[in-house]
Enzyme design. Structure first.
Site, mmCIF file in Angstrom:
data_model
loop_
_atom_site.group_PDB
_atom_site.id
_atom_site.type_symbol
_atom_site.label_atom_id
_atom_site.label_comp_id
_atom_site.label_asym_id
_atom_site.label_seq_id
_atom_site.Cartn_x
_atom_site.Cartn_y
_atom_site.Cartn_z
ATOM 1 N N HIS A 149 17.195 61.789 -4.598
ATOM 2 C CA HIS A 149 17.395 62.308 -3.243
ATOM 3 C C HIS A 149 17.506 61.159 -2.245
ATOM 4 O O HIS A 149 17.216 60.012 -2.568
ATOM 5 C CB HIS A 149 16.252 63.235 -2.832
ATOM 6 N N LYS A 153 13.387 61.622 2.029
ATOM 7 C CA LYS A 153 12.659 62.751 1.450
ATOM 8 C C LYS A 153 11.214 62.350 1.181
ATOM 9 O O LYS A 153 10.939 61.300 0.594
ATOM 10 C CB LYS A 153 13.330 63.223 0.153
#
Length: 262
Positions: A149, A153
């Site tokens: 990600h 995040k």
């Protein structure tokens, strides 16, 4: 007839994506949007963003059908609690809840419908089914889960990775499984391990891969999201599906399959 939604975390990446997606749909109207740091002057996708402190009053004034939330565990729980007290449904895409936070949401679902999902991509639902079937069909194969990600995040592993891990453990039935997060130093694989690897880099929207290896062969199952709009559209699909339902705990799989069960 359109479904009226309230959007929290409206200036965050997912909040903006939800408002953008809603502006292009005929089955959804945005009742209002809020954000913690808003000064009441910002507009996203044509919707004024109000400060979070006014959420209670806005809920009473606009009476939306569903609150759509992509914020953080603590703020999400507060939004859902206020919505449940008002009898308003909630779609929750926030991840990172601990067991206590998840239990609190489930308790709130006794008063108003709550649909929580770690991922609103329809392809992820297909991936979960495929993973469960592959693990069941390939007993004894080594399993590794890798997720990637963007570098902002916060929670790791991702909520989707945890959902995948749950499916793997379900498919193994009575076999003992242990989640091993990364490896360092002398770390030979032990029987029953499930390797888990979280990568954070750049602006990657989201990628999950499950590797099964054994018997001199490999099976790789991968889902890659190319745009956050995928999740925003799924969350709005969930909101439309959830509106008007009885209090209870629902899952995005119910939306994808068209199920009416809780």
């Amino acid at each position: 007839m359109s479904v009226s939604v309230a959007v929290t975390g409206a200036t965050g990446q997912m909040g903006r994506a939800v408002l953008d997606a809603a502006s292009a749909r005929e089955d959804v109207d945005v009742a209002f949007a809020v954000n913690r740091d808003s000064d009441g002057e910002e507009v996203v996708a044509g919707v004024p963003v109000e400060p979070t402190r006014e959420f209670d009053q806005l809920l009473a004034d606009h009476n939306p059908d569903v609150v759509v939330d992509f914020t953080g565990p603590a703020s999400s729980q507060n939004y859902v609690a206020v919505a449940a007290e008002a009898g308003v449904a909630s779609v929750v895409g926030t991840t990172g809840f601990d067991d206590e936070g998840e239990a609190a949401l489930r308790e709130l679902a006794e008063y108003a419908p709550v649909l929580k999902a770690s991922n609103f991509g329809r392809g992820v639902q297909a991936l979960l089914s495929a993973v469960e079937a592959a693990v069941a069909d390939l007993p004894g194969y080594d399993v590794e889960v890798t997720e990637t990600h963007h570098n902002r995040k916060r929670d790791a592993p991702s909520g989707t990775a945890n959902a995948i891990l749950d499916r793997i453990e379900d498919a193994r039935e009575d076999d003992a499984s242990e989640r091993v997060h990364g490896r360092e130093g002398e770390a030979p694989r032990e029987e029953g391990e499930i390797g888990v690897h979280a990568r954070r880099a750049g602006s990657v929207t989201g990628e999950h891969e499950v590797l099964l290896a054994g018997n001199h062969e490999e099976v790789r199952l991968t889902h890659r999201a190319e745009d956050r709009g995928v999740f925003a559209e799924g969350a709005l699909d969930a909101a439309v599906w959830l509106a008007g339902r009885d209090p209870g705990w629902y899952d995005f799989a119910d939306v994808v399959t068209g199920s009416d069960t809780q």
